[in-house]
Design an enzyme around this catalytic site. Structure first.
Site, PDB file in Angstrom:
ATOM      1  N   HIS A   1       0.841  -1.205   0.000  1.00 43.74           N
ATOM      2  CA  HIS A   1       0.000   0.000   0.000  1.00 43.74           C
ATOM      3  C   HIS A   1       0.869   1.245   0.000  1.00 43.74           C
ATOM      4  O   HIS A   1       1.957   1.275   0.579  1.00 43.74           O
ATOM      5  CB  HIS A   1      -1.016   0.018   1.147  1.00 43.74           C
TER       6      HIS A   1
ATOM      7  N   ASP B   1       0.122   4.400   1.152  1.00 41.77           N
ATOM      8  CA  ASP B   1      -0.009   5.383   2.221  1.00 41.77           C
ATOM      9  C   ASP B   1       0.731   4.961   3.477  1.00 41.77           C
ATOM     10  O   ASP B   1       1.137   3.807   3.640  1.00 41.77           O
ATOM     11  CB  ASP B   1      -1.480   5.629   2.550  1.00 41.77           C
TER      12      ASP B   1
ATOM     13  N   ASP C   1       6.242   0.789   7.144  1.00 40.17           N
ATOM     14  CA  ASP C   1       4.931   0.163   6.955  1.00 40.17           C
ATOM     15  C   ASP C   1       4.158   1.039   5.969  1.00 40.17           C
ATOM     16  O   ASP C   1       3.662   2.097   6.346  1.00 40.17           O
ATOM     17  CB  ASP C   1       4.221   0.091   8.306  1.00 40.17           C
TER      18      ASP C   1
ATOM     19  N   GLU D   1      -4.809   2.365   2.770  1.00 45.52           N
ATOM     20  CA  GLU D   1      -4.921   1.147   3.570  1.00 45.52           C
ATOM     21  C   GLU D   1      -5.068   1.470   5.048  1.00 45.52           C
ATOM     22  O   GLU D   1      -5.841   0.832   5.766  1.00 45.52           O
ATOM     23  CB  GLU D   1      -3.689   0.260   3.335  1.00 45.52           C
ATOM     24  N   GLU D   2      -4.325   2.453   5.509  1.00 47.40           N
ATOM     25  CA  GLU D   2      -4.277   2.737   6.941  1.00 47.40           C
ATOM     26  C   GLU D   2      -5.525   3.434   7.469  1.00 47.40           C
ATOM     27  O   GLU D   2      -5.789   3.397   8.668  1.00 47.40           O
ATOM     28  CB  GLU D   2      -3.046   3.600   7.255  1.00 47.40           C
TER      29      GLU D   2
ATOM     30  N   ASP E   1       3.165  -6.695   3.598  1.00 46.29           N
ATOM     31  CA  ASP E   1       2.824  -5.814   4.721  1.00 46.29           C
ATOM     32  C   ASP E   1       2.977  -6.478   6.079  1.00 46.29           C
ATOM     33  O   ASP E   1       2.462  -5.986   7.074  1.00 46.29           O
ATOM     34  CB  ASP E   1       1.385  -5.323   4.533  1.00 46.29           C
TER      35      ASP E   1
ATOM     36  N   HIS F   1       2.990   2.707  13.345  1.00 43.22           N
ATOM     37  CA  HIS F   1       1.914   3.635  13.710  1.00 43.22           C
ATOM     38  C   HIS F   1       2.314   4.548  14.863  1.00 43.22           C
ATOM     39  O   HIS F   1       1.441   5.173  15.474  1.00 43.22           O
ATOM     40  CB  HIS F   1       0.611   2.899  14.051  1.00 43.22           C
TER      41      HIS F   1
END
Length: 486
Positions: A76, A78, A115, A145-146, A169, A457
């Protein structure tokens, strides 16, 4: 960041350096997407941007491998935008300041975007290569995705031509993922009637900070403090004792990140201000004792602020604090089928005070639909008690493990041949996009691998350099071992 391009494997790290220079928080992937499209077209590659914004890039097989099964390498575009409180950073404009610290790559006060930037970099490096053997190849780069898996939801049947999908991922070298949790977003909305503050009262800002935070799926079992829950606990326990009146409460910034900070502005009678300060000090000592292993640096502070003109109405405040304190959070149940894996969890991720209401955002994850539905039912009941509107949205399915997966067996055997040890076959308590891909492509064989990424994150995110090399070596070896198409 010139350090990055000197790391091995250079083709991958050179791409990661380019990606770090282009802002790409969720819902702001356009600049990176255009850069990749322009680059791919300059290389003569077929590029498709679907109606959702996903990119599909095709590269023909290398000589002698035209008869192999087609493979999708998927990542992904983003990244999660999280920064330390003292870091000035605009994720829509500023590059990521990545740097090398021993065997790790980190970012300066922000999330790194390893990530899923490392996985994306590996896919682009393979597209760019002239000496990596592979069969018919597609690279799928999804958006958002996030923040809701918009790209995966929007992927249509018939766009991909391959038989196998390798998701990049995962975040632990030596583990092969063949299943993941599904999830659903939950929101509470409480009306916010107000009343005038007592002009003789004093106002203070209460702040929970110093927490590690992290991924609300991968890190949820570590017992880290949730700033929203810790602040709500104090307010619920002491609001009546001190006659506290709330004028504002905020916490967290993303429903899929464990909140690291939370703030509340309260008013209190002047003759109780000293007792409040003592209670704050005692609570910090208690939290440091309770979280001595998981979050030893937790801080709880009190600072005077100007007296606001309005405060929450008494009944509304009581309902809000009861809801926040009673709301489930963290691990709800561990899996019976997969040892050591969380089955069902909830993250109370964001609290926002608006002009006329309070909004609370949560993310529920579960390996089983019934576990997810049970928590939804509990939150609906809680909302009913608190007279709050409860909505559920963005539900996405889990990825059911397939013990007969051919590509999983190939990755497992290849890993063992290279590293002379058994990899761990895992199911992850996070929302990999594979579950959504299975709907338009039910027969596609899927697996997920990646390097070791710690604390995704959060601004503590870092990726291990050695494992990036191991992941790269494994990925290339797997591509070479893809079988002939029947």
């Amino acid at each position: 960041m010139s350090q990055l391009s000197q790391l091995a494997p250079q083709p991958l790290w050179q791409w990661f350096e380019k990606i770090c220079a282009i802002p790409r928080p969720s819902k702001h992937e356009a600049a990176l997407s255009q850069f990749i499209q322009d680059w791919a077209k300059s290389r003569g590659l077929t590029v498709i941007e679907d109606a959702t914004g996903n990119l599909i890039i095709r590269k023909p097989a290398t000589a002698g491998m035209e008869d192999r099964k087609g493979v999708v390498i998927q990542a992904h575009m983003d990244m999660v935008p999280q920064a330390n409180a003292d870091k000035v950073h605009d994720f829509t404009k500023d590059p990521i300041e990545a740097w090398v610290d021993g065997d790790w790559v980190k970012a300066n006060g922000t999330t790194l975007g390893a990530d899923n930037g490392i996985g994306m970099s590996s896919a682009l490096a393979i597209l760019e290569s002239t000496d990596i053997p592979h069969g018919p190849l597609e690279v799928l780069l999804t958006i958002d995705e996030e923040a809701g898996m918009t790209g995966a939801f929007g992927l249509q049947a018939g766009v991909l031509q391959s038989d196998i999908l390798i998701n990049t991922d995962s975040e632990q070298e030596g583990e092969i993922y063949m299943g993941c949790a599904g999830g659903v977003d939950a929101s509470f909305t409480l009306p916010l009637p107000k009343q005038a503050t007592n002009s003789q009262a004093q106002a203070f800002k209460l702040t929970i900070s110093g927490l590690k935070g992290g991924h609300s799926g991968v890190n949820i079992h570590l017992g880290r403090g949730n700033a929203n829950k810790l602040l709500a606990r104090f307010l619920f326990d002491h609001a009546d004792d001190f006659g506290l009146a709330l004028t504002d409460i905020t916490g967290g910034s993303l429903r899929n990140a464990i909140p690291r900070e939370a703030h509340a502005t309260v008013t209190v009678a002047a003759d109780k201000a000293d007792a409040l300060a003592l209670a704050v000090s005692d609570y910090q000592a208690l939290l440091r004792q309770e979280l001595a292993v998981a979050d030893a640096d937790v801080k709880f502070s009190l600072s005077p602020v100007a007296l606001p003109s309005e405060q929450f109405a008494t009944a509304a405040q009581s309902q809000l604090l009861a809801l926040l304190h009673a709301c489930p959070n963290g691990v709800i149940r561990m899996s019976d089928e997969v040892e050591g894996v969380t089955e069902t969890s909830l993250n109370l991720g964001v609290i926002t005070t608006n002009a006329d209401n309070i909004v609370v955002l949560c993310l529920i994850r579960s390996l089983i639909d019934s576990g997810r539905d049970n928590i939804c039912s509990q939150l609906a009941a809680l909302g009913k008690l608190a007279q709050a509107e409860v909505k559920f949205s963005g539900a996405y399915p889990g990825w059911k493990p397939d013990s007969n997966s051919e590509v999983m067996a190939i990755v497992r055997d290849t890993y063992q041949d290279i590293y002379h040890k058994e990899p761990v076959i895992m199911v992850i308590h996070a929302g990999l996009e594979c579950g959504l891909f299975k709907e338009p492509y039910p027969t596609m064989d899927m697996v997920s691998i990646g390097p070791t990424i710690r604390y995704p994150h959060s601004p503590d995110e870092k990726v291990n350099i050695t494992t990036v090399g191991q992941y790269w070596q494994l990925l290339l070896a797997v591509l070479e071992r893809i079988p002939v198409k029947a």
